[in-house]
Write a protein that holds these residues in place. Structure first.
Motif, short mmCIF file in Angstrom:
data_model
loop_
_atom_site.label_atom_id
_atom_site.label_comp_id
_atom_site.label_asym_id
_atom_site.label_seq_id
_atom_site.Cartn_x
_atom_site.Cartn_y
_atom_site.Cartn_z
N SER A 1 34.67 41.63 37.68
CA SER A 1 33.25 41.98 37.74
C SER A 1 32.54 41.19 38.84
O SER A 1 32.92 40.05 39.15
N VAL A 2 31.54 41.82 39.41
CA VAL A 2 30.73 41.20 40.47
C VAL A 2 30.07 39.94 39.93
O VAL A 2 30.05 38.89 40.58
N GLU A 3 29.55 40.01 38.70
CA GLU A 3 28.82 38.89 38.11
C GLU A 3 29.73 37.67 37.95
O GLU A 3 29.36 36.56 38.33
N SER A 4 30.91 37.92 37.40
CA SER A 4 31.85 36.83 37.18
C SER A 4 32.25 36.19 38.52
O SER A 4 32.27 34.97 38.67
N PHE A 5 32.54 37.04 39.48
CA PHE A 5 32.91 36.58 40.83
C PHE A 5 31.79 35.73 41.44
O PHE A 5 32.02 34.63 41.93
#
Ligand SMILES: [Zn+2]
Length: 409
Positions: free
Chosen positions: A361-365
């Protein structure tokens, strides 16, 4: 990272020295040029087994053939027939039975296990991969690493765990294998961007490998790390840094950290100027936890912990040798950290067809990238470099062990 588009674009098999690996380098280069910056390609040669074909069959008491892949850079044979032996462990009893036989053994091609099999007088070997719970197994293309080649070459094949199970159930008297291969070389590349700082001769370098293994689109491992390096470049190129920054996209990590090793070798004259390597390998997985493994003084872990507490970012720090591109830097005397977001068991799988974009996920990254950015900014902009440049004796010993310079007999 704003969205998953670029990750999607890099999501294809990128085997060391292949034209796909080169294509990935070009995609990254194009992104760098969009920022108005220049990237340099540093080519290097790697040994590569070409046209590997292999067969394997039981010849007695009854005939039965199996699907196998040949182990590259190991022995070749037009046909080797010998008694079969399942060496379930490499203990004295198992080893005493191997002479003149083709041996099936548990586990991967590790230095110590291969050495024992060779010394025991086996004439051929069989390895396997997969899980008995999988219905479909991609049989891996394995190859004998240079250190293992030095021990002597005997032909070997790899099969699926299902076939290994069948083979042991049938317990054949004799088996036959053929392995054909050509030993060749290919060209792989490191991609390098330099941002000169006020203190020109103190360098902080970011690295991430962009190659993948066969059958894998290498999204989590390690298109994510390669894109993190791009994000760092975008961020740190906004203003002139205090220390000089290098951004490295490294080839051929998966075949033994070769891109990083080549880089350290090619830059030997200035390697003393490198104060820290920040290496990224596997980020952005949704279910997982952030870790930082420091190959250097323990004080560096305290420094990371301090910044993590300041910024309320959960991360587990440790010291040790990490199986990624930080290791050749540490071996060159450069304190190194690998940052990763390790997946929970079942959360994502690397080195297989299953390494796809769905679990990222973009958020996790971005959470991880922003933390590393904050940590790195402090190191880059400090008046006096806060990273101790010494390498503790314990780390030097671990490096010797990992790099097989000191083998326990
Ligand atoms: Zn990796």
């Amino acid at each position: 990272m704003e969205n998953l588009a670029l990750l999607e674009k890099l999501s294809f098999e990128r085997i060391a020295g292949s034209k796909e690996e080169y294509r990935a380098a070009m995609i990254i280069k194009e992104e760098i040029e969009k920022m108005g910056l220049n990237a340099t390609l540093e080519p290097f040669e790697i040994e590569f087994p070409e046209e590997v074909t292999a067969t394997f069959e039981i010849t007695a008491p009854q005939n039965q053939s199996f699907e196998v892949t040949g182990v590259g850079m190991a022995g070749v044979t037009k046909g080797l027939e010998a008694p079969f032996y399942y060496g379930q462990d490499l203990d004295e009893i198992s080893l005493s039975q191997m002479k003149g036989k083709i041996v099936l053994f548990n586990g991967a091609l590790r230095y110590d296990s291969y050495k024992k099999i060779i010394q025991a007088g086996a004439v051929g070997f069989i390895t396997f991969n997969g899980s008995v719970y999988d219905t479909e197994i991609e049989v891996e293309d394995r190859y004998l690493r240079p250190k293992l080649q030095e021990l002597g070459k005997i032909p070997g094949v790899t099969m699926s765990i299902h076939d290994a199970q069948t083979l042991v159930r049938l317990n054949p008297t004799t088996v036959r294998l053929t392995v054909n291969a050509k030993e060749s070389t290919r060209t792989s590349h490191n991609l390098v961007v330099t941002l000169p700082g006020d203190i020109e001769d103190e360098i902080i370098c970011f690295s991430g490998h962009y190659d993948s293994v066969r059958h894998s689109k290498g999204v989590y491992d390690n298109a994510t790390g390669a894109l993190a390096v791009l994000d760092f470049l975008k961020y740190f190129s906004q203003k002139k840094p205090k220390r000089t920054l290098k951004f490295l996209w490294l080839g051929t990590e998966e075949r033994g950290l070769i891109g990083a090793t080549q880089y350290v070798k090619a830059h030997q004259e200035t390697i003393d100027q490198y104060k820290l390597n920040i290496n990224l390998d596997m980020l952005g997985v949704v279910l997982g936890k952030d870790i930082a493994c420091v190959t250097g003084e323990e004080a560096i872990t305290h420094y990371i912990d301090f910044v993590a507490k300041e910024l309320n970012f959960a991360i587990k720090t440790s010291t040790g040798v990490y199986p990624s591109d930080s290791t050749p830097f540490a071996d060159g005397g450069v304190p190194a950290i690998t940052f990763a977001r390790g997946a929970v068991v079942g959360g994502a799988q690397i080195h297989s067809k299953k390494d796809v974009i769905d679990f990222i996920s973009v958020e996790s990254f971005n959470q991880t990238v922003e933390f590393i950015q904050a940590f790195a900014s402090r190191v880059i902009e400090a008046e006096v470099c806060p990273i101790p440049s010494t390498m503790p004796k314990k780390m030097l010993e671990e490096l010797d062990d990992y790099l097989l310079r000191k083998i326990a007999e």
